[in-house]
Design a protein around this motif. Structure first.
Motif, PDB file in Angstrom:
ATOM      1  N   GLU A 227      33.863  50.330  43.407  1.00 35.34           N
ATOM      2  CA  GLU A 227      34.291  48.935  43.332  1.00 35.34           C
ATOM      3  C   GLU A 227      35.016  48.680  42.008  1.00 35.34           C
TER       4      GLU A 227
ATOM      5  N   LYS B 236      42.302  47.102  41.369  1.00 31.72           N
ATOM      6  CA  LYS B 236      42.525  48.138  42.377  1.00 31.72           C
ATOM      7  C   LYS B 236      41.414  49.176  42.210  1.00 31.72           C
ATOM      8  N   PRO B 237      40.750  49.558  43.306  1.00 31.13           N
ATOM      9  CA  PRO B 237      39.694  50.565  43.154  1.00 31.13           C
ATOM     10  C   PRO B 237      40.248  51.851  42.528  1.00 31.13           C
TER      11      PRO B 237
ATOM     12  N   TYR C 223      45.174  42.147  46.153  1.00 30.42           N
ATOM     13  CA  TYR C 223      45.252  42.290  44.698  1.00 30.42           C
ATOM     14  C   TYR C 223      45.944  41.086  44.076  1.00 30.42           C
TER      15      TYR C 223
ATOM     16  N   SER D 263      36.539  42.546  42.250  1.00 31.78           N
ATOM     17  CA  SER D 263      36.885  42.778  43.646  1.00 31.78           C
ATOM     18  C   SER D 263      37.114  41.440  44.339  1.00 31.78           C
TER      19      SER D 263
END
Lengths: 431, 251
Positions: free
Chosen positions: B35, A307-308, A322, B39
Motif C-alpha cells: 500500500e 502509486k504503489p 492517483y 491510498s
C-alpha cells in the motif's frame, strides 16, 4: 487545432492564477502608484492594463532542448520528459547575459518569465530562461534525484544546466558579464545558486536580484496549504465552490474575446469574491500545480507515495485514482511523508526540525549579508510570508532591499516602476 | 511517417475492438503491491468526483490518438511550420492567416443564423463585408483595426446552444481535443467552407487551400504535446478543453 489553441489560452489564463510559484525601505505608500492594495487581489489579478511597463511584443524568444542526463532511463509513463526545455533570446552583439529562474511549478516560458525576458532583451541583455526545478519537465530531465525542494541540491541541479547551456552558447555569442534573477521560489533558488557560484566561479555573477522570495520554504507552503481551508463549507465543498467560480468566470468571458490582458481583473471585479475565497483560489491553484510535481516525483523514484511501489504504469495507464488522491493532499503532506524521509535516507542524523530550519534563507543569512551584488525586491503584504518574516530582508540586506508597500505575491512584477527597478538593478554601473 | 500511419490505424482498430469485445477477462491473478503512503481507500471519500473529471469512456483510444498527434507533429506538421516560417516572410504569412480567418467569420455568420443571434450575425457580417472589400479579399484584417468585435461560432456551439449534449470526450487525429458532438460538427463547417472556397477560388488555389489553412492554423497554435512534462498532461488538457467549450456555448 484551434481547439487546442483555445485550451492553451485557457491554460495560460489559469497559469496566471497559479502562483508563479512574498518595511520600511524607500518606497512609501504615497509615492507608489500600483493600484491594487489588497494582497490577495494583487496576487491573483496581477498588474491591470495601463499600469504595465511598455515592452516589445515580439522578441526572438526561442525554445531549446538539453539532454542533461543522457543515460537516464525514464519510466514509460513520462517517456517524453528526457530533455530539459528552456528558452533563450540572444542579442546579435556583445552583451551581458541574464539567467531567469521561474517560480513554483512555472515553466521557462510562463507569463512572468516571458515578461522579464521582454524587459531584459529590450534593455540589451542576452536572456536565458529556465523553468522552476518544481516544473515537471525539470523534475524528469534535470533533477539529479527526481525529488525537488532541497535548497542546495536544487541549486546544484540548476547550476549544472546553466553551465551546460553556457557551454553550448560559448563561441556563438559574446558575453560581457553574467547575471541572475528569479521570482518567488526562483528567487530563493537564485540566492543558493549565487552562493554556489562564489565557490565554483563558473560565472562570477555581477548582479543577482531576488524578487519576492520566501524566507522559510516550510512556512510558505504551510501558509499556501492553509488557504485551501478557506473554501466555504470546507475542502469537501470544493466542487461547489469551483462550479461557482467557473459560472462567474463565464459571465465575464461572454463579454471578452480573449482570456488575458485585463481579463482576470475584469473577472475579479465581476465576481465580487471575498478575501477568503480568493485565498482559497490561490491555495487550490497551488495544489493543482503541486499535484503534478508530486506525482511525477513519485513515478520517477518509485517511492510509493500515492502509486504503489513496484507498480509499473505505462504511457496509456489510467491515472484517475492517483489524480484524485494527489489532489486531496497538501504540499505539507509531501514535505513530511515523501520529501523529508527521502532526504533523511542520505542524512540519517538530521531531525525534522533541523531539516525544516535548513531549507531557509536564514541558513545563508551571513552570506547574503556580506554579498553586495545581491539585491532584493519584495512586498510588505506578500501572502507567502509569515507575519514578521519581511523584516528578515531589511535586517539582512539593508540598503539592498526595496520593499514595496503592496503588490501581494508577485502581483506587481509587471508594474512599470517595478520593471524599471528590475532592469536598472542590472544596467546601473555596467559598461 | 510511413510506419506510423498503419500502426495508428491498427491501434485504432484494436482500441475500438477492445471497447466492444465481450471476451471474459484473463484469469491471471493481479500481483499484490504494498500500500502506498496515501491510498485512495484512505484519502478519497466514497462517491466523490474530482472536479477535473470529464466523461471519457474512450480514454485508451484517445490517449493513443493524442500520442499519434504528437508524432505527426514531430515528423510532419512542425517541420512544415518551421519551413513555412523560414521561407515565407511575415507580412505574407499574416495575409494568408487573415484570408482564412475571413472564412471563419463566414462560418460564424452561418452559425449565428442557426443560433438565432442577430448581434453576432451583424458583427460577423460587418467583418466579412469590410475585410472582403477594403481588406482586399480578406488579406488585410481591417475590421479588427477598426475595433470590430470578432465572435467565433461553429456548428458544435450551435448544437450546444440548442441543448445537444457533448457526448464522450474525443481526441481527433491531427485536430486534437474534441468531443463527439463537436467532432461530428466539424463536418458541416468544413463542407460550408469548402463550398464557398470552391465557388470563389481558382482551381489550383482551391486544391491547395486546405493544406495552407492547416499549416496556417498550426503555425498560430502554440500548444505542443507533452511539453509540460506532467504525467497528468492528458487529463489537464481534457479538462481545460471541456471547460472552455462549455463556456463557449454559454457565450
Amino acid at each position: 487545432m484551434t481547439n487546442s489553441n483555445i485550451s492553451q489560452r485557457l491554460l495560460v489564463g489559469l497559469c496566471l492564477l497559479l502562483l508563479a510559484s512574498a518595511a520600511s525601505a524607500r518606497v512609501t505608500v504615497e509615492n507608489y502608484g500600483f493600484p491594487i492594495q489588497d494582497r490577495y487581489v494583487a496576487t491573483v489579478v496581477g498588474t491591470p492594463e495601463g499600469y504595465e511597463a511598455v515592452l516589445p511584443k515580439d522578441i526572438p524568444f526561442k525554445k531549446r532542448w538539453l539532454n542533461v542526463f543522457p543515460d537516464r532511463k525514464l519510466p514509460d509513463l513520462i517517456w517524453y520528459g528526457q530533455e530539459m526545455i528552456y528558452s533563450e533570446a540572444l542579442q546579435d552583439h556583445p552583451a551581458p547575459l541574464i539567467f531567469l529562474i521561474a517560480g513554483t511549478g512555472a515553466a521557462h516560458n510562463g507569463a512572468k518569465n516571458f515578461n522579464m525576458a521582454r524587459a531584459f532583451y529590450k534593455a540589451g541583455f542576452h536572456v536565458v530562461s529556465l523553468s522552476s526545478p518544481t516544473y515537471p519537465n525539470f523534475v524528469s530531465s534535470a533533477s539529479s534525484t527526481g525529488v525537488v525542494g532541497d535548497a542546495q541540491r536544487d541549486a546544484a541541479d540548476l547550476y549544472r544546466v546553466m553551465e551546460m547551456i553556457w557551454k553550448k552558447l560559448d563561441g556563438d555569442i559574446e558575453v560581457t558579464s553574467f547575471n541572475l534573477t528569479g521570482y518567488s521560489l526562483g528567487a530563493f533558488n537564485s540566492a543558493y545558486v549565487a552562493k554556489l557560484d562564489d565557490e565554483r566561479k563558473s560565472f562570477n555573477f555581477r548582479k543577482v536580484l531576488l524578487i519576492n522570495p520566501p524566507v522559510s520554504l516550510y512556512n510558505s507552503i504551510s501558509l499556501l496549504d492553509r488557504m485551501t481551508q478557506n473554501i466555504p463549507g470546507g475542502a469537501d465543498n470544493f466542487n461547489e465552490f469551483f462550479d461557482k467560480l467557473v459560472k462567474a468566470f463565464s459571465k465575464v468571458y461572454k463579454d471578452e474575446d480573449e482570456i488575458g490582458g485585463d481579463f482576470l481583473y475584469q473577472a475579479y471585479k465581476a465576481m465580487d469574491l471575498k478575501d477568503e475565497e480568493l485565498a482559497a483560489l490561490i491555495g487550490v491553484s497551488f495544489r493543482i500545480s503541486s499535484a503534478s510535481l508530486v506525482f511525477t516525483s513519485d513515478v520517477m523514484t518509485d517511492y510509493g507515495y500515492v502509486k504503489p511501489k513496484g507498480l509499473v504504469l505505462d504511457r496509456y495507464a489510467d491515472l484517475t485514482v492517483y489524480n484524485q488522491v494527489v489532489s486531496r493532499l497538501g504540499f505539507t503532506d509531501y514535505y513530511h511523508d515523501f520529501f523529508y524521509p527521502f532526504y533523511k535516507a542520505d542524512n540519517p542524523n538530521i531531525t525534522r526540525d533541523q531539516f525544516i530550519a535548513s531549507e531557509s534563507l536564514t541558513e545563508i543569512a551571513d552570506y547574503l549579508r556580506n554579498s553586495p551584488k545581491i539585491t532584493v525586491m519584495h512586498n510588505q503584504n506578500d501572502i507567502i510570508l509569515e507575519p514578521g518574516e519581511i523584516d528578515f530582508f531589511n535586517d539582512v540586506f539593508g540598503d539592498r532591499a526595496t520593499i514595496y508597500p503592496y503588490g501581494g505575491h508577485c502581483g506587481n512584477m509587471n508594474y512599470r516602476d517595478n520593471v524599471a527597478l528590475m532592469v536598472s538593478t542590472f544596467t546601473r554601473g555596467a559598461n | 511517417m510511413k510506419s506510423i500511419m498503419p500502426r495508428a490505424c491498427a491501434l485504432l482498430a484494436v482500441a475500438l475492438l477492445a471497447a466492444c469485445s465481450s471476451a471474459p477477462p484473463k484469469a491471471t491473478p493481479e500481483p499484490v503491491y504494498p500500500e502506498p503512503v496515501f491510498s485512495a481507500e484512505r484519502i478519497v471519500p466514497e462517491d466523490s468526483i474530482a472536479i477535473t473529471t470529464v466523461y471519457d469512456p474512450w480514454e485508451p483510444m484517445n490517449m493513443r490518438i493524442y500520442n499519434f498527434n504528437y508524432h505527426f507533429d514531430q515528423w510532419v506538421f512542425l517541420p512544415v511550420v518551421t519551413g513555412w516560417q523560414a521561407v515565407v516572410p511575415k507580412p505574407a504569412r499574416t495575409g494568408v492567416h487573415n484570408f482564412f480567418e475571413n472564412f471563419r467569420d463566414v462560418r460564424t455568420m452561418a452559425n449565428s443564423i442557426l443560433q438565432a443571434s442577430p448581434t453576432k450575425l451583424m458583427q460577423s457580417t460587418g467583418r466579412v463585408l469590410v475585410n472582403s472589400t477594403i481588406g482586399l479579399f480578406g488579406l488585410i484584417d481591417v475590421a479588427t483595426s477598426m475595433g470590430m468585435a470578432k465572435p467565433d461560432e461553429d456548428f458544435g456551439q450551435t448544437l450546444g446552444h440548442w441543448g445537444v449534449p457533448t457526448g464522450p470526450y474525443l481526441v481527433l487525429p491531427l485536430l486534437g481535443p474534441s468531443n463527439l458532438r463537436d467532432g461530428a460538427a466539424e463536418l458541416p463547417d468544413f463542407a460550408l467552407q469548402n463550398y464557398i472556397q470552391g465557388n470563389l477560388l481558382a482551381k489550383p488555389v482551391r486544391a491547395t487551400a486546405f493544406l495552407f489553412d492547416s499549416v496556417d492554423t498550426r503555425t498560430n497554435t502554440s500548444f505542443r504535446y507533452y511539453e509540460t512534462g506532467s504525467a497528468f498532461e492528458y487529463q489537464t488538457v481534457r479538462w481545460l478543453y471541456s471547460t472552455k467549450r462549455e463556456l463557449d456555448v454559454e457565450k
